[in-house]
Write a protein that holds these residues in place. Structure first.
Motif, PDB file in Angstrom:
ATOM      1  N   GLU A   8      39.435  31.928   7.016  1.00 21.46           N
ATOM      2  CA  GLU A   8      38.734  31.894   8.306  1.00 21.46           C
ATOM      3  C   GLU A   8      37.226  31.915   8.118  1.00 21.46           C
ATOM      4  O   GLU A   8      36.488  31.200   8.804  1.00 21.46           O
ATOM      5  CB  GLU A   8      39.177  33.083   9.176  1.00 21.46           C
ATOM      6  CG  GLU A   8      40.583  32.898   9.743  1.00 21.46           C
ATOM      7  CD  GLU A   8      41.042  34.090  10.588  1.00 21.46           C
ATOM      8  OE1 GLU A   8      40.850  35.238  10.116  1.00 21.46           O
ATOM      9  OE2 GLU A   8      41.577  33.878  11.683  1.00 21.46           O
ATOM     10  N   ALA A   9      36.782  32.723   7.154  1.00 21.79           N
ATOM     11  CA  ALA A   9      35.347  32.811   6.898  1.00 21.79           C
ATOM     12  C   ALA A   9      34.799  31.475   6.414  1.00 21.79           C
ATOM     13  O   ALA A   9      33.715  31.054   6.823  1.00 21.79           O
ATOM     14  CB  ALA A   9      35.065  33.904   5.866  1.00 21.79           C
ATOM     15  N   GLU A  10      35.568  30.802   5.565  1.00 16.03           N
ATOM     16  CA  GLU A  10      35.131  29.494   5.057  1.00 16.03           C
ATOM     17  C   GLU A  10      35.054  28.473   6.184  1.00 16.03           C
ATOM     18  O   GLU A  10      34.125  27.678   6.263  1.00 16.03           O
ATOM     19  CB  GLU A  10      36.094  28.986   3.966  1.00 16.03           C
ATOM     20  CG  GLU A  10      35.868  29.618   2.600  1.00 16.03           C
ATOM     21  CD  GLU A  10      34.494  29.303   2.027  1.00 16.03           C
ATOM     22  OE1 GLU A  10      33.894  28.281   2.396  1.00 16.03           O
ATOM     23  OE2 GLU A  10      33.990  30.108   1.219  1.00 16.03           O
ATOM     24  N   VAL A  11      36.076  28.495   7.066  1.00 12.27           N
ATOM     25  CA  VAL A  11      36.103  27.550   8.179  1.00 12.27           C
ATOM     26  C   VAL A  11      34.911  27.797   9.093  1.00 12.27           C
ATOM     27  O   VAL A  11      34.265  26.880   9.581  1.00 12.27           O
ATOM     28  CB  VAL A  11      37.425  27.671   8.971  1.00 12.27           C
ATOM     29  CG1 VAL A  11      37.372  26.829  10.242  1.00 12.27           C
ATOM     30  CG2 VAL A  11      38.599  27.250   8.101  1.00 12.27           C
ATOM     31  N   LYS A  12      34.613  29.075   9.282  1.00 12.17           N
ATOM     32  CA  LYS A  12      33.507  29.431  10.162  1.00 12.17           C
ATOM     33  C   LYS A  12      32.167  28.985   9.565  1.00 12.17           C
ATOM     34  O   LYS A  12      31.292  28.486  10.258  1.00 12.17           O
ATOM     35  CB  LYS A  12      33.500  30.949  10.395  1.00 12.17           C
ATOM     36  CG  LYS A  12      32.591  31.352  11.535  1.00 12.17           C
ATOM     37  CD  LYS A  12      32.763  32.809  11.904  1.00 12.17           C
ATOM     38  CE  LYS A  12      31.856  33.126  13.100  1.00 12.17           C
ATOM     39  NZ  LYS A  12      31.946  34.532  13.487  1.00 12.17           N
ATOM     40  N   LYS A  13      32.088  29.141   8.257  1.00 15.40           N
ATOM     41  CA  LYS A  13      30.864  28.761   7.563  1.00 15.40           C
ATOM     42  C   LYS A  13      30.552  27.290   7.804  1.00 15.40           C
ATOM     43  O   LYS A  13      29.454  26.914   8.149  1.00 15.40           O
ATOM     44  CB  LYS A  13      31.051  29.022   6.055  1.00 15.40           C
ATOM     45  CG  LYS A  13      29.754  29.335   5.331  1.00 15.40           C
ATOM     46  CD  LYS A  13      29.951  29.375   3.827  1.00 15.40           C
ATOM     47  CE  LYS A  13      30.701  30.610   3.341  1.00 15.40           C
ATOM     48  NZ  LYS A  13      31.036  30.483   1.896  1.00 15.40           N
ATOM     49  N   SER A  14      31.580  26.465   7.622  1.00 18.03           N
ATOM     50  CA  SER A  14      31.408  25.037   7.853  1.00 18.03           C
ATOM     51  C   SER A  14      32.791  24.409   8.014  1.00 18.03           C
ATOM     52  O   SER A  14      33.679  24.631   7.207  1.00 18.03           O
ATOM     53  CB  SER A  14      30.652  24.422   6.682  1.00 18.03           C
ATOM     54  OG  SER A  14      31.038  23.094   6.463  1.00 18.03           O
ATOM     55  N   ASP A  15      32.932  23.650   9.079  1.00 16.32           N
ATOM     56  CA  ASP A  15      34.220  23.057   9.415  1.00 16.32           C
ATOM     57  C   ASP A  15      34.492  21.848   8.513  1.00 16.32           C
ATOM     58  O   ASP A  15      33.869  20.806   8.683  1.00 16.32           O
ATOM     59  CB  ASP A  15      34.196  22.634  10.885  1.00 16.32           C
ATOM     60  CG  ASP A  15      35.588  22.532  11.453  1.00 16.32           C
ATOM     61  OD1 ASP A  15      36.542  22.695  10.668  1.00 16.32           O
ATOM     62  OD2 ASP A  15      35.720  22.286  12.663  1.00 16.32           O
ATOM     63  N   ARG A  16      35.373  22.061   7.550  1.00 14.75           N
ATOM     64  CA  ARG A  16      35.692  20.991   6.604  1.00 14.75           C
ATOM     65  C   ARG A  16      37.183  20.737   6.591  1.00 14.75           C
ATOM     66  O   ARG A  16      37.947  21.613   7.001  1.00 14.75           O
ATOM     67  CB  ARG A  16      35.253  21.402   5.187  1.00 14.75           C
ATOM     68  CG  ARG A  16      33.766  21.503   4.984  1.00 14.75           C
ATOM     69  CD  ARG A  16      33.414  22.466   3.871  1.00 14.75           C
ATOM     70  NE  ARG A  16      33.536  23.860   4.290  1.00 14.75           N
ATOM     71  CZ  ARG A  16      33.329  24.901   3.495  1.00 14.75           C
ATOM     72  NH1 ARG A  16      33.019  24.711   2.250  1.00 14.75           N
ATOM     73  NH2 ARG A  16      33.461  26.126   3.959  1.00 14.75           N
ATOM     74  N   PRO A  17      37.622  19.555   6.152  1.00 14.61           N
ATOM     75  CA  PRO A  17      39.068  19.329   6.084  1.00 14.61           C
ATOM     76  C   PRO A  17      39.751  20.327   5.151  1.00 14.61           C
ATOM     77  O   PRO A  17      39.208  20.673   4.091  1.00 14.61           O
ATOM     78  CB  PRO A  17      39.201  17.898   5.555  1.00 14.61           C
ATOM     79  CG  PRO A  17      37.852  17.514   5.071  1.00 14.61           C
ATOM     80  CD  PRO A  17      36.857  18.366   5.766  1.00 14.61           C
ATOM     81  N   MET A  18      40.905  20.787   5.596  1.00 18.14           N
ATOM     82  CA  MET A  18      41.649  21.813   4.865  1.00 18.14           C
ATOM     83  C   MET A  18      42.836  21.167   4.158  1.00 18.14           C
ATOM     84  O   MET A  18      43.642  20.478   4.786  1.00 18.14           O
ATOM     85  CB  MET A  18      42.137  22.835   5.895  1.00 18.14           C
ATOM     86  CG  MET A  18      43.103  23.851   5.372  1.00 18.14           C
ATOM     87  SD  MET A  18      42.262  25.285   4.748  1.00 18.14           S
ATOM     88  CE  MET A  18      41.356  25.766   6.196  1.00 18.14           C
ATOM     89  N   TRP A  19      42.919  21.392   2.866  1.00 19.15           N
ATOM     90  CA  TRP A  19      44.007  20.824   2.060  1.00 19.15           C
ATOM     91  C   TRP A  19      44.795  21.972   1.463  1.00 19.15           C
ATOM     92  O   TRP A  19      44.219  22.901   0.909  1.00 19.15           O
ATOM     93  CB  TRP A  19      43.440  19.957   0.942  1.00 19.15           C
ATOM     94  CG  TRP A  19      42.419  18.979   1.412  1.00 19.15           C
ATOM     95  CD1 TRP A  19      41.087  19.229   1.604  1.00 19.15           C
ATOM     96  CD2 TRP A  19      42.630  17.613   1.774  1.00 19.15           C
ATOM     97  NE1 TRP A  19      40.459  18.094   2.065  1.00 19.15           N
ATOM     98  CE2 TRP A  19      41.375  17.083   2.175  1.00 19.15           C
ATOM     99  CE3 TRP A  19      43.750  16.778   1.797  1.00 19.15           C
ATOM    100  CZ2 TRP A  19      41.206  15.770   2.594  1.00 19.15           C
ATOM    101  CZ3 TRP A  19      43.596  15.471   2.207  1.00 19.15           C
ATOM    102  CH2 TRP A  19      42.336  14.977   2.603  1.00 19.15           C
TER     103      TRP A  19
END
Lengths: 221, 285
Positions: free
Chosen positions: B135-146
């Motif tokens: 969640e912290a990574e997504v919040k930092k910057s919205d990038r495609p998740m693999w």
């Protein structure tokens, strides 16, 4: 737990049936050779039958259970909140919701859920999280959800809502609303991104409680 | 080793380059913390962190453009023991729905949905640590998740993808390699609907693991999620079998880097045919 009992029964049944079968075969040979009497086959045959019956008990009870109880609703308390799962149940009477006014998390992702079904949600004042995936709701139903004062999270994947309907909903969503899943509805990401970023910049509808931190908004498309 | 060609391809589901990249990530997930961190950086250009809770390990690896979550198969890839326990021990093979928030999120697949107890227990172990980090990574910057994993790790990758979607975190693609079955029909149907076109379950025709677990003794039969992508002409050796060897024999191989070569070779064959097909089409057009 019940599965473990079932597993034990299946194994016991299997063991008895196998033993019965082996002895039965052995004695059959002796009967054919004329070394023993036919009635001596009865014992192993009975053992075989008993084994099969015991082994079948778990399967039979499960069938019976499903034919009587079927797939009923799942009701739990999750992190102190009443959660109700109706997704995939085999009933069609949603008036059960009238008996659960305390529900905060409701999963109702069924094809027989329509805009009319959503009228029942008015009786759930504490509802925070709602799943209506794969239902037949339209923009009209989406409009009704605005009345859910505590709603925070909504899943309306693969429904009949339109991008305009979603945009209208997001523009005037309940005060604490922050998560939406609109997968499969062809909603342009720009609508969702705009709504998400509005929270970050502070021009979205701010929480009425005067909480300083605006919660992070999320969408799945 | 032409590993520079490894690349995640967004918006092209099931791209072989993506599969190759994630296969590599799945292989690196078997490495220890220091070694893995270095390898993720050198081979895939990802800044990786290992999450390890009891017997479950996952890597959260990111760069400016991507977030990759790679689940390790079994703690000890030197033997099939870990997997044997989880796939063949009856107590683990029971199809269940646990309690708590995680259980609710799984039950949301439908009241009739049941999941493999061993996998659910494993994801439940690591989820409280892993989810906030994701969640912290997504919040930092919205990038495609693999999300990826080999074997047991593949099963966990599937569960993780579902759980992330339940948390309103979009998943670009899930690639599993030689993953076993995770649940019953109801569960898999729900996964197939909600992650439609995003799951790519690479299977080698000869790999036994995807054929496990057989069936729950009492309740529901296990089944697979879509969509299966068979590698190689059926009885031939393909990617999964090569990587599948990790669990059986090739731990030294992977540590020495030869397994990576082998996997790459297997994949390269696939890539080659794709390239050829592409060219043929272009020439025809």
């Amino acid at each position: 737990m019940s599965e473990q009992i079932g597993a034990v029964l299946v194994f016991v049944g299997l063991f008895l049936a196998t033993s019965g079968l082996l002895v039965f075969i052995g004695r059959s040979v002796r009967v054919l050779l004329g070394r023993t009497e036919r009635r001596r086959l009865l014992g192993p045959a009975a053992l075989l039958a008993a084994g099969l019956v015991i082994g079948a008990i778990p399967f039979a009870t499960q069938r019976l259970y499903f034919s009587i109880v079927g797939l009923a609703e799942r009701e739990r308390v999750v992190d102190g909140r009443a959660a109700l799962v109706l997704t995939g149940w085999d009933r069609s009477d949603y008036s059960i919701l009238a008996t659960k006014p305390g529900v905060e998390i409701l999963e109702m992702g069924n094809a027989d859920v329509t805009d009319e079904t959503l009228d029942l949600l008015a009786g759930l004042p504490k509802l925070r999280e709602l799943t209506l995936n794969d239902s037949r709701i339209t923009d009209e139903g989406l409009g009704k959800l605005r009345a859910l004062a505590r709603l925070e999270s909504l899943r309306i994947a693969r429904t009949a809502v339109t991008p305009e309907g979603v945009a209208a909903f997001l523009a005037d969503a309940p005060p604490h609303f922050r998560e939406i899943d609109v997968t499969g509805n062809n909603v342009p990401t720009s609508i969702l991104r705009k709504w998400k970023n509005a929270a970050a910049t502070g021009d979205g509808a701010p929480p009425a409680d005067g909480q300083a931190a605006t919660p992070e908004r999320r969408y799945v498309n | 080793m032409a590993l520079e060609r490894l690349e995640l391809k967004e918006d092209t589901p099931g791209h072989v380059s993506t599969a190759t990249y994630l296969c590599e990530a799945s292989a690196l997930a078997y490495l220890g913390e220091a070694e893995g961190k270095k390898a993720f950086q050198e081979i895939l250009g990802l800044d990786a962190t290992l999450f390890s809770v009891d017997n479950t390990q996952a890597w959260l690896a990111t760069n400016a453009d991507h977030i990759v979550v790679a689940f390790r198969g079994t703690e000890s890839p030197t033997s099939l023991d870990g997997l044997k326990d989880i796939l063949l021990t009856d107590a683990m093979n029971l199809l269940v729905v646990p309690e708590g928030r995680l259980g609710h999120d799984l039950a949301a697949a439908g009241v009739g949905a049941r999941f493999h107890k061993g996998f659910v227990d494993a994801i439940a172990e690591i989820w409280p640590a892993l989810l906030p980090a994701i969640e912290a990574e997504v919040k930092k910057s919205d990038r495609p998740m693999w999300i990826t994993g080999h074997s047991l790790g593949g099963a966990l990758a599937l569960l993780a993808a579902w759980l992330l979607k339940r948390k309103f975190i979009a998943v670009e693609e899930v690639c599993t390699f030689g993953a076993p079955m995770i649940g019953n029909r109801t569960a898999c149907d729900a996964f197939n609907k909600d992650l439609a076109g995003r799951i790519h379950r690479y299977v080698n025709g000869r790999d036994p693991v995807p054929k496990l677990p057989g069936l729950s003794l009492v309740a529901n039969e296990f089944t697979h999620v879509d969509r299966e992508r068979l590698l190689g002409p059926h009885p031939m050796t393909g990617l999964v079998e090569v990587v599948g060897g990790v669990a059986g024999k090739a731990v030294n191989g992977i540590l020495a880097g030869t397994l990576i070569d082998e996997a790459w070779k297997g994949i390269n064959a696939e890539v080659a045919t794709h390239f050829l097909d592409c060219y043929r089409e272009l020439l025809r057009g």
